[in-house]
Design a protein around this motif. Structure first.
Motif, PDB file in Angstrom:
ATOM      1  N   ILE A  98       1.081  -1.195  -0.149  1.00 45.95           N
ATOM      2  CA  ILE A  98       0.162  -0.440   0.045  1.00 45.95           C
ATOM      3  C   ILE A  98       1.358   1.347   0.146  1.00 45.95           C
ATOM      4  N   SER A  99       1.987   1.262   0.665  1.00 45.55           N
ATOM      5  CA  SER A  99       2.430   2.528   1.012  1.00 45.55           C
ATOM      6  C   SER A  99       3.184   2.780  -0.978  1.00 45.55           C
ATOM      7  N   ALA A 100       4.024   1.835  -1.188  1.00 44.84           N
ATOM      8  CA  ALA A 100       4.518   1.579  -2.362  1.00 44.84           C
ATOM      9  C   ALA A 100       3.759   2.342  -3.302  1.00 44.84           C
ATOM     10  N   ALA A 151       0.837   9.590  -6.172  1.00 42.07           N
ATOM     11  CA  ALA A 151       1.200  10.537  -5.817  1.00 42.07           C
ATOM     12  C   ALA A 151       2.204  10.924  -6.851  1.00 42.07           C
ATOM     13  N   GLN A 152       3.130  10.312  -7.414  1.00 42.09           N
ATOM     14  CA  GLN A 152       4.362  10.824  -8.250  1.00 42.09           C
ATOM     15  C   GLN A 152       2.984  11.312  -9.855  1.00 42.09           C
ATOM     16  N   PHE A 188      -6.872  11.487 -10.645  1.00 43.52           N
ATOM     17  CA  PHE A 188      -6.644  10.794 -11.738  1.00 43.52           C
ATOM     18  C   PHE A 188      -7.697  11.514 -12.892  1.00 43.52           C
ATOM     19  N   LEU A 189      -9.186  11.840 -11.917  1.00 48.18           N
ATOM     20  CA  LEU A 189     -10.365  12.577 -12.759  1.00 48.18           C
ATOM     21  C   LEU A 189      -9.331  13.430 -13.283  1.00 48.18           C
ATOM     22  N   VAL A 190      -8.704  14.399 -13.879  1.00 47.34           N
ATOM     23  CA  VAL A 190      -8.372  14.898 -14.068  1.00 47.34           C
ATOM     24  C   VAL A 190      -6.787  15.389 -14.694  1.00 47.34           C
ATOM     25  N   LEU A 191      -6.961  14.057 -14.434  1.00 52.63           N
ATOM     26  CA  LEU A 191      -5.053  13.617 -15.109  1.00 52.63           C
ATOM     27  C   LEU A 191      -5.644  13.527 -16.799  1.00 52.63           C
TER      28      LEU A 191
END
Length: 256
Positions: A148-150, A156-157, A211-214
């Protein structure tokens, strides 16, 4: 990334949001009752930024009398479809369309970070009865789980967006960053998990504002890569998502 664009992006994906976003554990509402010193049954509750009604449903199941406040066209339409007997009014936390001293509890499930706290805190205090409470919470990833952390670092990136409550590292800093200084604030972290199909997990990721705006091409490529990664971890394509609900319940100083 424009914050307003992110806030409005949910309206284009309301059905996907409703179908794939995680809910909340019963222990969350037990904690709200503990911190407020009253049962939810019979309480007059305003669920602000109610979205598709994920928290509203659970508040009603506890016996609360709920009115929803939602600014978005698409989200409000999805809410009305799912909960036709629950009143939903259009507005946001910066200017609540509610009467003075009309609520026992105001809740913000995954939505407090979209407000301007210089406006939303006074608005909450205006609408709350003198002994009322403001409860805000977020489902945050369990960062002590390695995969989950990875994954969160990759999200985020790619999207440029971190989890809102990730920047609330300790109780005093949490109160300050949440704009609740000057109030009496109780805080609790509640760990829970759900196991969902891989498709649901990926659709949940895709329903987040970053992601919706990506845009579709970038999102599609990211989710395809995640599908390949997660198949190695979960070969049966059943993903155990673990969350920590970060709950803050605020009352006027001296009322608890």
């Amino acid at each position: 990334m424009n914050r307003l664009s992110r806030a409005h992006s949910f309206n284009t994906a309301a059905a996907r949001y409703a179908a794939n976003r995680p809910s909340y554990p019963p222990a969350l509402f037990d904690a709200v009752e503990e911190f407020t010193g009253r049962p939810l049954a019979g309480a007059r509750v305003a669920d602000v930024g109610a979205g598709t009604g994920i928290a509203t449903v659970l508040l009603r199941e506890r016996g609360a009398e709920v009115i929803a406040v939602e600014p978005g066209d698409g989200m409000a339409a999805q809410f009305r479809s799912a909960l036709p007997d629950v009143p939903v009014v259009r507005g946001d936390g910066n200017a609540l369309p509610l009467a003075d001293a009309s609520c026992d509890l105001i809740t913000y499930a995954q939505s407090w970070h979209w407000t301007d706290t210089a406006r939303s805190v006074p608005e909450a205090l205006r609408v709350l009865r003198p002994d009322g409470a403001l409860a805000v919470w977020w489902n945050t990833p369990a960062f002590d789980v390695p995969w989950i952390s990875a994954q969160h670092a990759r999200i985020a990136q790619c999207s440029g967006v971190n989890t809102p409550a990730e920047v609330l590292p300790d109780d005093s800093r949490a109160v300050q960053l949440a704009g609740l200084a000057g109030l009496h604030v109780a805080r609790r972290h509640l760990r829970w998990s759900r196991t969902v199909p891989l498709d649901t997990h990926l659709a949940n990721i895709g329903s987040h504002s970053g992601f919706l705006v990506l845009g579709e091409p970038g999102t599609r490529a990211f989710l395809a890569d995640e599908r390949a990664r997660l198949r190695e971890i979960f070969p049966d394509e059943r993903v155990e998502e673990t969350y920590v609900v970060d709950l803050l319940v605020a009352t006027r100083a001296g009322t608890t």
